[in-house]
Design an enzyme around this catalytic site. Structure first.
Site, PDB file in Angstrom:
ATOM      1  N   GLU A  35      -6.006 -67.815 -28.431  1.00 50.13           N
ATOM      2  CA  GLU A  35      -6.403 -67.498 -29.804  1.00 50.13           C
ATOM      3  C   GLU A  35      -6.066 -66.055 -30.185  1.00 50.13           C
ATOM      4  OE1 GLU A  35      -7.574 -68.938 -33.411  1.00 50.13           O
ATOM      5  OE2 GLU A  35      -7.388 -70.068 -31.533  1.00 50.13           O
ATOM      6  N   HIS A  37      -3.306 -64.389 -29.329  1.00 54.87           N
ATOM      7  CA  HIS A  37      -1.922 -64.429 -29.817  1.00 54.87           C
ATOM      8  C   HIS A  37      -1.869 -65.002 -31.231  1.00 54.87           C
ATOM      9  CE1 HIS A  37      -1.016 -64.786 -25.336  1.00 54.87           C
ATOM     10  NE2 HIS A  37      -0.289 -63.744 -25.684  1.00 54.87           N
ATOM     11  N   GLN A 153      -0.654 -49.752 -23.854  1.00 52.79           N
ATOM     12  CA  GLN A 153       0.624 -50.298 -24.311  1.00 52.79           C
ATOM     13  C   GLN A 153       0.839 -50.001 -25.787  1.00 52.79           C
ATOM     14  OE1 GLN A 153       2.300 -54.443 -23.403  1.00 52.79           O
ATOM     15  NE2 GLN A 153       1.315 -54.767 -25.376  1.00 52.79           N
TER      16      GLN A 153
END
Length: 286
Positions: A35, A37, A153
């Protein structure tokens, strides 16, 4: 929904969209959608005329002893989920397309990658930055959507885009969680029922830290000490790192007077999970 495998075809498709004045949003993934993504894709859908999602398990961001070979993959399931949320294009390149024979070029982002995952996973962010730079050149998006669960990231990609004058917007979205607070991750499928329960120590640690912060605690060491003691009491866990860092430099801080993030990586059984909380921001855990 269109599926593209070849780099030149992806570039030609995106170039035609740009010439037609169409706005492209991009969600880079390694597949096995959850979910979280899908939330990124929904945000991309709102921001674009064309939504592109890449599925590529990038070998250059995995270490020699990591889970590259067993990383979960299910393209048929992923493509169905992507189509349901309105994805226009899945870019699904092979290793040969991404890293052809005689490939020699890599992107290194310096200071913000030296701590946290950069320490415990040497070479990881070189792989991440390289594949993202390549994907941005292939997809040519106006905006790329990333989750804040991988906070370091996100900071790394923003730094790369700024430093290399890349003409796109990087959008960070809140972490999507299970009802009990566990951050959604493709690696959660590795957990046994007992490990799944132990994995809640990550989100509960964030709640503990926020409570201390809301009570006025600003000493990073004291907050970390209490969380460390808690995690070490949870079965099947081993701390990889547990730190409070500056949200801009990703270096350790002693005091939370500046904008700071609690970042932790914990092995639950053999599965490494990460989570984080930026102090002062909303924490969507009940």
């Amino acid at each position: 929904m269109k599926i593209i495998h070849a780099v030149h075809e992806m570039q030609d498709y995106s170039e035609a969209l740009r010439k037609a004045g169409r706005r492209i949003a991009f969600v880079p993934t390694m597949g096995y959608f959850h979910e979280g993504h899908l939330d990124l894709m929904r945000e991309g859908r709102k921001r674009s005329d064309c939504l592109v999602v890449s599925i590529y398990v990038n070998p250059t961001q995995f270490g020699a002893s990591e889970d590259l070979e067993k990383y979960p993959r299910n393209f048929d399931r992923d493509s169905q989920l992507a189509e349901e949320v309105g994805v226009d294009v899945i870019f699904f390149p092979s290793n040969a397309e991404m890293y052809p024979v005689n490939y020699q070029t890599y992107v290194t982002v310096e200071e913000v990658t030296k701590n946290l995952c950069g320490l415990s996973r040497p070479g990881h962010f070189r792989g991440v930055a390289t594949v993202c730079a390549k994907l941005f050149n292939m997809v040519k998006p106006h905006a790329a959507i990333f989750g804040k669960k991988d906070f370091q990231q996100l900071v790394t990609i923003k730094r790369m885009v700024a430093d290399l004058n890349m003409d796109l917007e990087i959008v960070g979205m809140p972490t999507t969680r299970e009802k009990d607070g566990l951050a959604m991750s493709s690696r959660n499928v590795y957990l046994s029922p007992e490990e799944r329960e132990s994995a809640l120590c990550l989100s509960r640690s964030l709640l503990m830290a926020r409570e201390r912060y809301d009570q006025g605690e600003r000493d990073a060491g004291r907050i970390l000490q209490s969380i460390k003691a808690y995690i070490e009491s949870v079965p099947s866990t081993r701390i990889d790192y547990l730190k409070i860092c500056s949200t801009t430099t990703m270096q350790d801080v002693q005091s939370l007077d500046q904008e700071s993030v609690l970042a932790l990586a914990v092995f639950v059984g053999s599965t490494r999970l990460i989570d984080n909380h930026v102090f002062g921001e909303e924490l969507n855990i009940r």
